[in-house]
Write a protein that holds these residues in place. Structure first.
Motif, PDB file in Angstrom:
ATOM      1  N   UNK A 104     134.943  15.167  20.761  1.00  0.00           N
ATOM      2  CA  UNK A 104     135.332  15.221  22.160  1.00  0.00           C
ATOM      3  C   UNK A 104     134.605  16.245  22.984  1.00  0.00           C
ATOM      4  N   UNK A 105     133.741  17.014  22.375  1.00  0.00           N
ATOM      5  CA  UNK A 105     133.039  18.070  23.112  1.00  0.00           C
ATOM      6  C   UNK A 105     131.635  17.614  23.491  1.00  0.00           C
ATOM      7  N   UNK A 106     131.230  17.978  24.694  1.00  0.00           N
ATOM      8  CA  UNK A 106     129.879  17.666  25.136  1.00  0.00           C
ATOM      9  C   UNK A 106     128.866  18.467  24.334  1.00  0.00           C
ATOM     10  N   UNK A 107     127.722  17.879  24.080  1.00  0.00           N
ATOM     11  CA  UNK A 107     126.661  18.581  23.358  1.00  0.00           C
ATOM     12  C   UNK A 107     126.189  19.795  24.145  1.00  0.00           C
ATOM     13  N   UNK A 108     126.389  19.782  25.449  1.00  0.00           N
ATOM     14  CA  UNK A 108     125.939  20.892  26.294  1.00  0.00           C
ATOM     15  C   UNK A 108     126.681  22.192  26.000  1.00  0.00           C
ATOM     16  N   UNK A 109     127.860  22.097  25.385  1.00  0.00           N
ATOM     17  CA  UNK A 109     128.612  23.299  25.036  1.00  0.00           C
ATOM     18  C   UNK A 109     127.896  24.090  23.951  1.00  0.00           C
ATOM     19  N   UNK A 110     127.131  23.411  23.129  1.00  0.00           N
ATOM     20  CA  UNK A 110     126.574  24.028  21.923  1.00  0.00           C
ATOM     21  C   UNK A 110     125.192  24.625  22.159  1.00  0.00           C
ATOM     22  N   UNK A 111     125.075  25.449  23.206  1.00  0.00           N
ATOM     23  CA  UNK A 111     123.821  26.098  23.537  1.00  0.00           C
ATOM     24  C   UNK A 111     123.885  27.599  23.316  1.00  0.00           C
ATOM     25  N   UNK A 112     124.962  28.069  22.715  1.00  0.00           N
ATOM     26  CA  UNK A 112     125.069  29.497  22.395  1.00  0.00           C
ATOM     27  C   UNK A 112     125.389  29.664  20.919  1.00  0.00           C
ATOM     28  N   UNK A 113     124.890  30.742  20.293  1.00  0.00           N
ATOM     29  CA  UNK A 113     125.091  30.939  18.851  1.00  0.00           C
ATOM     30  C   UNK A 113     126.564  30.970  18.447  1.00  0.00           C
ATOM     31  N   UNK A 114     127.431  31.441  19.340  1.00  0.00           N
ATOM     32  CA  UNK A 114     128.848  31.620  18.998  1.00  0.00           C
ATOM     33  C   UNK A 114     129.538  30.295  18.686  1.00  0.00           C
ATOM     34  N   UNK A 115     128.963  29.188  19.109  1.00  0.00           N
ATOM     35  CA  UNK A 115     129.574  27.865  18.886  1.00  0.00           C
ATOM     36  C   UNK A 115     129.358  27.350  17.470  1.00  0.00           C
ATOM     37  N   UNK A 116     128.537  28.035  16.680  1.00  0.00           N
ATOM     38  CA  UNK A 116     128.140  27.498  15.385  1.00  0.00           C
ATOM     39  C   UNK A 116     128.836  28.223  14.243  1.00  0.00           C
ATOM     40  N   UNK A 117     129.067  27.458  13.164  1.00  0.00           N
ATOM     41  CA  UNK A 117     129.800  27.972  12.003  1.00  0.00           C
ATOM     42  C   UNK A 117     128.902  28.282  10.811  1.00  0.00           C
ATOM     43  N   UNK A 118     127.750  27.641  10.742  1.00  0.00           N
ATOM     44  CA  UNK A 118     126.883  27.790   9.578  1.00  0.00           C
ATOM     45  C   UNK A 118     125.445  27.982  10.048  1.00  0.00           C
ATOM     46  N   UNK A 119     124.716  28.819   9.303  1.00  0.00           N
ATOM     47  CA  UNK A 119     123.335  29.141   9.649  1.00  0.00           C
ATOM     48  C   UNK A 119     122.446  29.093   8.415  1.00  0.00           C
ATOM     49  N   UNK A 120     121.201  28.681   8.629  1.00  0.00           N
ATOM     50  CA  UNK A 120     120.205  28.784   7.582  1.00  0.00           C
ATOM     51  C   UNK A 120     119.613  30.187   7.560  1.00  0.00           C
ATOM     52  N   UNK A 121     118.678  30.396   6.647  1.00  0.00           N
ATOM     53  CA  UNK A 121     118.092  31.716   6.466  1.00  0.00           C
ATOM     54  C   UNK A 121     116.933  31.964   7.429  1.00  0.00           C
ATOM     55  N   UNK A 122     116.435  30.917   8.061  1.00  0.00           N
ATOM     56  CA  UNK A 122     115.359  31.054   9.029  1.00  0.00           C
ATOM     57  C   UNK A 122     113.990  30.803   8.431  1.00  0.00           C
ATOM     58  N   UNK A 123     113.064  30.374   9.268  1.00  0.00           N
ATOM     59  CA  UNK A 123     111.678  30.176   8.861  1.00  0.00           C
ATOM     60  C   UNK A 123     110.774  30.741   9.960  1.00  0.00           C
ATOM     61  N   UNK A 124     109.756  31.488   9.546  1.00  0.00           N
ATOM     62  CA  UNK A 124     108.897  32.183  10.503  1.00  0.00           C
ATOM     63  C   UNK A 124     107.850  31.222  11.061  1.00  0.00           C
ATOM     64  N   UNK A 125     107.716  31.241  12.376  1.00  0.00           N
ATOM     65  CA  UNK A 125     106.655  30.509  13.056  1.00  0.00           C
ATOM     66  C   UNK A 125     105.813  31.538  13.817  1.00  0.00           C
ATOM     67  N   UNK A 126     104.523  31.547  13.536  1.00  0.00           N
ATOM     68  CA  UNK A 126     103.610  32.472  14.209  1.00  0.00           C
ATOM     69  C   UNK A 126     102.494  31.670  14.859  1.00  0.00           C
ATOM     70  N   UNK A 127     102.330  31.857  16.163  1.00  0.00           N
ATOM     71  CA  UNK A 127     101.315  31.132  16.916  1.00  0.00           C
ATOM     72  C   UNK A 127     100.270  32.132  17.392  1.00  0.00           C
ATOM     73  N   UNK A 128      99.047  31.935  16.964  1.00  0.00           N
ATOM     74  CA  UNK A 128      97.970  32.850  17.354  1.00  0.00           C
ATOM     75  C   UNK A 128      97.242  32.309  18.577  1.00  0.00           C
ATOM     76  N   UNK A 129      96.727  33.232  19.363  1.00  0.00           N
ATOM     77  CA  UNK A 129      96.023  32.826  20.595  1.00  0.00           C
ATOM     78  C   UNK A 129      94.552  32.592  20.347  1.00  0.00           C
TER      79      UNK A 129
END
Length: 129
Positions: A104-129
């Motif tokens: 029942x919730x709009x997807x637009x609500x889920x634009x802040x970290x506080x709305x989430x219950x589970x997180x991955x460990x992260x992956x690094x992205x590095x873009x060189x100029x």
């Protein structure tokens, strides 16, 4: 136990592309919302994109519109982030996240970290100029 595992990060030159993956396990995600966030050194974690698993409705941050696309593969329980035309300012650790209790919730609500219950460990992205 929900587990989210990101992959696909790395070093790429500006205007190049990368595709991030997030393998999800531990439950059925049909009623979940899943999102991508990123965090650069010294900055707060910021919203990139979100998708409602059951119907594919999505929302993307303005600064990546036209360059990044979020998608999911139901059969593989995997979330993706296709990143094109990368810029040095896209350099960050990218995290995938999942949210319960989304009925029942709009997807637009889920634009802040506080709305989430589970997180991955992260992956690094590095873009060189």
């Amino acid at each position: 136990q929900v587990q989210l595992v990101e992959s696909g990060g790395g070093l790429v030159q500006a205007v190049g592309s990368l595709r991030l993956s997030c393998a999800a396990s531990g439950r059925h995600f049909s009623n979940h919302v899943m999102g991508w966030f990123r965090q650069a050194p010294g900055k707060e974690r910021e919203f990139v994109a979100v998708i409602k698993w059951i119907n594919g409705i999505r929302s993307t941050a303005d600064f990546v519109k036209g360059r990044f696309t979020i998608s999911r593969d139901n059969a593989k329980n995997t979330l993706y982030l296709q990143m094109n035309s990368l810029k040095p300012e896209d350099t960050a650790v990218y995290y995938c996240a999942a949210a319960d209790s989304t009925l029942g919730k709009s997807v637009l609500i889920f634009r802040t970290p506080e709305q989430y219950d589970y997180w991955g460990q992260g992956t690094q992205v590095t873009v060189s100029s």
